[in-house]
Design a protein around this motif. Structure first.
Motif, PDB file in Angstrom:
ATOM      1  N   MET A 231     -46.656 -47.399  47.828  1.00 40.05           N
ATOM      2  CA  MET A 231     -45.402 -47.491  48.559  1.00 40.05           C
ATOM      3  C   MET A 231     -45.178 -48.945  48.969  1.00 40.05           C
ATOM      4  N   LYS A 232     -44.002 -49.431  48.669  1.00 39.70           N
ATOM      5  CA  LYS A 232     -43.644 -50.779  49.074  1.00 39.70           C
ATOM      6  C   LYS A 232     -43.160 -50.775  50.507  1.00 39.70           C
ATOM      7  N   ARG A 233     -43.435 -51.855  51.207  1.00 42.73           N
ATOM      8  CA  ARG A 233     -42.869 -52.075  52.542  1.00 42.73           C
ATOM      9  C   ARG A 233     -41.791 -53.132  52.332  1.00 42.73           C
ATOM     10  N   ILE A 234     -40.545 -52.702  52.443  1.00 44.23           N
ATOM     11  CA  ILE A 234     -39.399 -53.522  52.062  1.00 44.23           C
ATOM     12  C   ILE A 234     -38.631 -54.005  53.282  1.00 44.23           C
ATOM     13  N   TYR A 235     -38.311 -55.278  53.286  1.00 39.64           N
ATOM     14  CA  TYR A 235     -37.471 -55.876  54.322  1.00 39.64           C
ATOM     15  C   TYR A 235     -36.098 -56.135  53.711  1.00 39.64           C
ATOM     16  N   LEU A 236     -35.039 -55.665  54.353  1.00 44.32           N
ATOM     17  CA  LEU A 236     -33.673 -55.916  53.878  1.00 44.32           C
ATOM     18  C   LEU A 236     -33.175 -57.221  54.467  1.00 44.32           C
ATOM     19  N   SER A 237     -32.677 -58.101  53.620  1.00 41.01           N
ATOM     20  CA  SER A 237     -32.209 -59.408  54.058  1.00 41.01           C
ATOM     21  C   SER A 237     -30.833 -59.675  53.476  1.00 41.01           C
ATOM     22  N   GLY A 238     -29.862 -59.879  54.357  1.00 37.81           N
ATOM     23  CA  GLY A 238     -28.507 -60.132  53.889  1.00 37.81           C
ATOM     24  C   GLY A 238     -27.621 -60.619  55.014  1.00 37.81           C
ATOM     25  N   PRO A 239     -26.356 -60.839  54.698  1.00 41.54           N
ATOM     26  CA  PRO A 239     -25.426 -61.374  55.698  1.00 41.54           C
ATOM     27  C   PRO A 239     -25.050 -60.341  56.754  1.00 41.54           C
TER      28      PRO A 239
ATOM     29  N   ASP B 255     -44.054 -56.589  52.039  1.00 43.13           N
ATOM     30  CA  ASP B 255     -44.501 -57.224  50.799  1.00 43.13           C
ATOM     31  C   ASP B 255     -43.346 -57.514  49.848  1.00 43.13           C
ATOM     32  N   THR B 256     -42.156 -56.996  50.173  1.00 45.73           N
ATOM     33  CA  THR B 256     -40.981 -57.182  49.320  1.00 45.73           C
ATOM     34  C   THR B 256     -39.762 -57.435  50.190  1.00 45.73           C
ATOM     35  N   VAL B 257     -38.898 -58.343  49.724  1.00 44.48           N
ATOM     36  CA  VAL B 257     -37.606 -58.581  50.373  1.00 44.48           C
ATOM     37  C   VAL B 257     -36.533 -58.142  49.388  1.00 44.48           C
ATOM     38  N   ALA B 258     -35.616 -57.308  49.853  1.00 45.40           N
ATOM     39  CA  ALA B 258     -34.506 -56.829  49.025  1.00 45.40           C
ATOM     40  C   ALA B 258     -33.207 -57.403  49.587  1.00 45.40           C
ATOM     41  N   THR B 259     -32.400 -57.982  48.699  1.00 44.96           N
ATOM     42  CA  THR B 259     -31.168 -58.657  49.118  1.00 44.96           C
ATOM     43  C   THR B 259     -29.935 -58.003  48.501  1.00 44.96           C
ATOM     44  N   PRO B 260     -28.871 -57.841  49.291  1.00 46.66           N
ATOM     45  CA  PRO B 260     -27.600 -57.358  48.746  1.00 46.66           C
ATOM     46  C   PRO B 260     -26.796 -58.535  48.192  1.00 46.66           C
ATOM     47  N   PRO B 261     -25.712 -58.263  47.480  1.00 47.50           N
ATOM     48  CA  PRO B 261     -24.855 -59.354  47.009  1.00 47.50           C
ATOM     49  C   PRO B 261     -24.351 -60.187  48.199  1.00 47.50           C
ATOM     50  N   GLY B 262     -24.262 -61.470  47.994  1.00 49.68           N
ATOM     51  CA  GLY B 262     -23.749 -62.368  49.017  1.00 49.68           C
ATOM     52  C   GLY B 262     -24.793 -62.891  49.983  1.00 49.68           C
ATOM     53  N   TRP B 263     -26.047 -62.513  49.804  1.00 46.10           N
ATOM     54  CA  TRP B 263     -27.091 -62.950  50.726  1.00 46.10           C
ATOM     55  C   TRP B 263     -27.183 -64.471  50.785  1.00 46.10           C
ATOM     56  N   GLU B 264     -26.884 -65.121  49.650  1.00 49.49           N
ATOM     57  CA  GLU B 264     -27.051 -66.583  49.589  1.00 49.49           C
ATOM     58  C   GLU B 264     -26.049 -67.332  50.469  1.00 49.49           C
ATOM     59  N   HIS B 265     -25.051 -66.629  51.000  1.00 48.76           N
ATOM     60  CA  HIS B 265     -24.072 -67.253  51.888  1.00 48.76           C
ATOM     61  C   HIS B 265     -24.459 -67.093  53.366  1.00 48.76           C
TER      62      HIS B 265
ATOM     63  N   ALA C 111     -35.450 -42.634  50.845  1.00 49.10           N
ATOM     64  CA  ALA C 111     -35.426 -41.400  50.056  1.00 49.10           C
ATOM     65  C   ALA C 111     -36.341 -41.524  48.839  1.00 49.10           C
ATOM     66  N   ALA C 112     -36.535 -42.765  48.369  1.00 50.49           N
ATOM     67  CA  ALA C 112     -37.430 -43.011  47.237  1.00 50.49           C
ATOM     68  C   ALA C 112     -38.884 -43.155  47.690  1.00 50.49           C
ATOM     69  N   GLY C 113     -39.118 -43.008  49.003  1.00 50.50           N
ATOM     70  CA  GLY C 113     -40.488 -43.014  49.498  1.00 50.50           C
ATOM     71  C   GLY C 113     -40.985 -44.334  50.056  1.00 50.50           C
ATOM     72  N   HIS C 114     -40.104 -45.306  50.208  1.00 53.95           N
ATOM     73  CA  HIS C 114     -40.528 -46.613  50.706  1.00 53.95           C
ATOM     74  C   HIS C 114     -40.404 -46.704  52.219  1.00 53.95           C
ATOM     75  N   SER C 115     -41.206 -47.561  52.769  1.00 52.83           N
ATOM     76  CA  SER C 115     -41.091 -47.937  54.169  1.00 52.83           C
ATOM     77  C   SER C 115     -40.127 -49.116  54.215  1.00 52.83           C
ATOM     78  N   VAL C 116     -39.104 -49.026  55.042  1.00 60.47           N
ATOM     79  CA  VAL C 116     -38.056 -50.049  55.052  1.00 60.47           C
ATOM     80  C   VAL C 116     -37.876 -50.611  56.457  1.00 60.47           C
ATOM     81  N   ILE C 117     -37.848 -51.926  56.533  1.00 60.36           N
ATOM     82  CA  ILE C 117     -37.501 -52.611  57.769  1.00 60.36           C
ATOM     83  C   ILE C 117     -36.046 -53.028  57.633  1.00 60.36           C
ATOM     84  N   ASN C 118     -35.220 -52.495  58.517  1.00 61.46           N
ATOM     85  CA  ASN C 118     -33.778 -52.703  58.475  1.00 61.46           C
ATOM     86  C   ASN C 118     -33.361 -53.512  59.706  1.00 61.46           C
ATOM     87  N   PRO C 119     -32.918 -54.761  59.529  1.00 67.63           N
ATOM     88  CA  PRO C 119     -32.503 -55.574  60.671  1.00 67.63           C
ATOM     89  C   PRO C 119     -31.412 -54.927  61.524  1.00 67.63           C
ATOM     90  N   ALA C 120     -30.598 -54.070  60.938  1.00 73.67           N
ATOM     91  CA  ALA C 120     -29.571 -53.371  61.721  1.00 73.67           C
ATOM     92  C   ALA C 120     -30.226 -52.445  62.744  1.00 73.67           C
TER      93      ALA C 120
END
Length: 110
Positions: free
Chosen positions: A1-9, A63-73, A30-39
């Protein structure tokens, strides 16, 4: 299981972009991951500095960072991605990760 951090605007986004963060987190969970959600970490955000201090501390447990579109702004997301890259964490597009997780079980059945 990945521990995922969401990073975006979030700053200057409608509803601080919470709907996108929350729906992405739900899909990954729902896919079984542990998620850290800044919201969820910052329901009453306060200052940008306060939020970033909480967010970066949480990022250190992933261990993983997941980015939505526009994160680079986003200056905050750019900082989080830079930290993740320098620490050798995986950085992926959130959409690709959600899509891959949704497709993988079907592929395994064939």
């Amino acid at each position: 299981m990945k521990r995922i951090y969401l990073s975006g605007p979030m700053t200057n986004m409608l509803d601080l972009n919470f709907p996108l963060f929350n729906s992405t987190a739900a899909s990954l969970r729902a896919a079984g991951h542990s998620v850290i959600n800044p919201a969820e970490l910052n329901p009453d955000p306060g200052t940008w500095n306060d939020c970033m201090r909480r967010d970066i501390a949480a990022l250190m447990n992933c261990d993983t960072v997941a980015t939505p579109p526009g994160w680079e702004h986003s200056k905050g997301a750019r900082l989080e991605v830079l930290i993740a890259e320098r620490l050798g964490m995986a950085v992926v597009k959130a959409h690709d990760l959600v899509t891959r997780e949704a497709v993988t079980p079907l592929e395994q059945k064939h």
